[in-house]
Design an enzyme around this catalytic site. Structure first.
Site, PDB file in Angstrom:
ATOM      1  N   LYS A 286      28.057   4.393  64.878  1.00 41.63           N
ATOM      2  CA  LYS A 286      29.518   4.374  64.706  1.00 41.63           C
ATOM      3  C   LYS A 286      29.887   4.803  63.279  1.00 41.63           C
ATOM      4  CE  LYS A 286      29.791   0.871  68.262  1.00 41.63           C
ATOM      5  NZ  LYS A 286      29.864  -0.528  68.676  1.00 41.63           N
TER       6      LYS A 286
ATOM      7  N   GLN B 110      30.717  -6.161  65.824  1.00 39.86           N
ATOM      8  CA  GLN B 110      29.697  -5.833  66.820  1.00 39.86           C
ATOM      9  C   GLN B 110      29.301  -7.087  67.600  1.00 39.86           C
ATOM     10  OE1 GLN B 110      28.733  -2.743  67.516  1.00 39.86           O
ATOM     11  NE2 GLN B 110      27.218  -3.328  69.046  1.00 39.86           N
TER      12      GLN B 110
ATOM     13  N   ASP C 192      38.451  -1.689  69.586  1.00 44.79           N
ATOM     14  CA  ASP C 192      37.530  -1.962  70.693  1.00 44.79           C
ATOM     15  C   ASP C 192      38.288  -2.234  72.001  1.00 44.79           C
ATOM     16  OD1 ASP C 192      34.746  -1.958  70.531  1.00 44.79           O
ATOM     17  OD2 ASP C 192      34.652  -3.847  69.419  1.00 44.79           O
TER      18      ASP C 192
END
Ligand code: GUN
Length: 300
Positions: free
Chosen positions: A54, A98, A121
């Site tokens: 990412k 994460q 997200d």
């Protein structure tokens, strides 16, 4: 006839080239670059690898990017305080924590702490609600990648029978919503199958669009696929280790036999996977764009 292979790697490259140009334009016109922070707690190798992918993508696109590495024994309050700091940081448009988090930290409390306007997200309940209501917001990255892949491959979803296998919060539920919504890449009639479904094969055989996110190799075999169907394989299963130590990956679909029946199919790896990170970048860009619009600049 063998199916067309829907390459996520190629499609992701195309989208990233478009995004890179849009980032440069935003910088030239408004002096703003999208900012993304990725927060990793602990040292799980798979999570480290996802997060570095990412970060790499963000840097390649010219984003302002920050990587936070916290030790596995970080307490929940310290993580919540960090999220709060980035909620207030004007340079940051997207916050990604994460998952999974260590057991002593509540994932739900951490996700709830993220400002929904920076929830790239798409996991915050407000984002889920916005998606359900058809309001502007962030959809989760894997289902967004699937829709983008379907759109760019020319697959016709409108009026199609779509069958989704899996009901996870990250893939099954949101992709079902997105395929059903009245929008380009949607307008399908959707059936969501799961472990409680009596005869998954019977449902799968009706599908024009079959999305498989069950997390189990061999979930879909050739006898379960209608000739000409578009098959999207979301599975990433580690089925062995190569001599060089890298994982051998397999999807949820029996690729070699199903590709002889389907009209199009995503490979694993190189299908949905590369699209996911790209959609995270797209969401971060969109967040920066939405902030500019809120401040009275038009950047469409
Ligand atoms: N862990 C595995 N996939 C994801 C993802 O898409 N987002 C976050 N935050 N964590 C993950």
């Amino acid at each position: 006839m063998s199916a067309k292979i829907l390459s996520g790697t190629e499609t992701a490259k195309e989208i990233r080239a478009e995004l890179k140009a849009a980032v440069e334009k935003m910088h030239t016109e408004h002096g703003v670059v999208p900012g993304l922070v990725t927060i990793l707690v602990g040292e799980d190798p798979a999570s480290q690898s996802y997060v570095s992918g990412k970060q790499k993508a963000a840097k390649e696109l010219g984003f302002y990017s920050v990587q936070e590495n916290l030790s596995a024994d970080t307490c929940e309050k310290d993580l919540l305080d960090m999220v709060e700091r980035y909620n207030r940081d004007e340079r940051i448009h997207g916050i990604l924590v994460q998952l999974p988090l260590p057991k002593h930290i509540s994932e739900s409390r951490v996700i709830m702490a993220i400002d929904p306007d920076k929830d790239v997200d798409g996991f915050h309940p407000v984002s889920v609600g916005r998606l359900l209501l058809g309001e502007e917001g962030f959809a989760p990255c894997t289902p967004s990648g699937i829709i983008e892949l379907l759109k760019r491959s020319g697959a016709n979803t409108s009026g199609a029978e779509a069958v989704v296998i899996g009901r996870s919060n990250i893939v099954g539920k949101p992709i079902s919503m997105m395929l059903a919504r009245k929008a380009e890449g949607g307008n399908a009639t959707v059936t969501m199958c799961h472990t409680g479904t009596k005869d998954i094969a019977a449902h799968a055989r009706r599908a024009d669009i079959l999305v498989v996110a069950a997390g189990r190799p061999g979930t879909v075999t050739a006898d379960m696929v209608k000739p000409g169907a578009v098959v999207i394989d979301v599975g990433v299963n580690r089925i062995g280790i190569k001599p060089d130590g890298k994982a051998i990956l397999a999807g949820d679909v029996d690729f070699d036999t199903v590709k002889e029946i389907a009209s199009a199919i995503t490979p694993v790896p190189g299908g949905v996977g590369p699209m996911t990170i790209t959609m995270l970048m797209k969401n971060t860009f969109k967040s920066a764009q939405m902030k500019l619009e809120k401040e009275g600049h038009t950047n469409k």
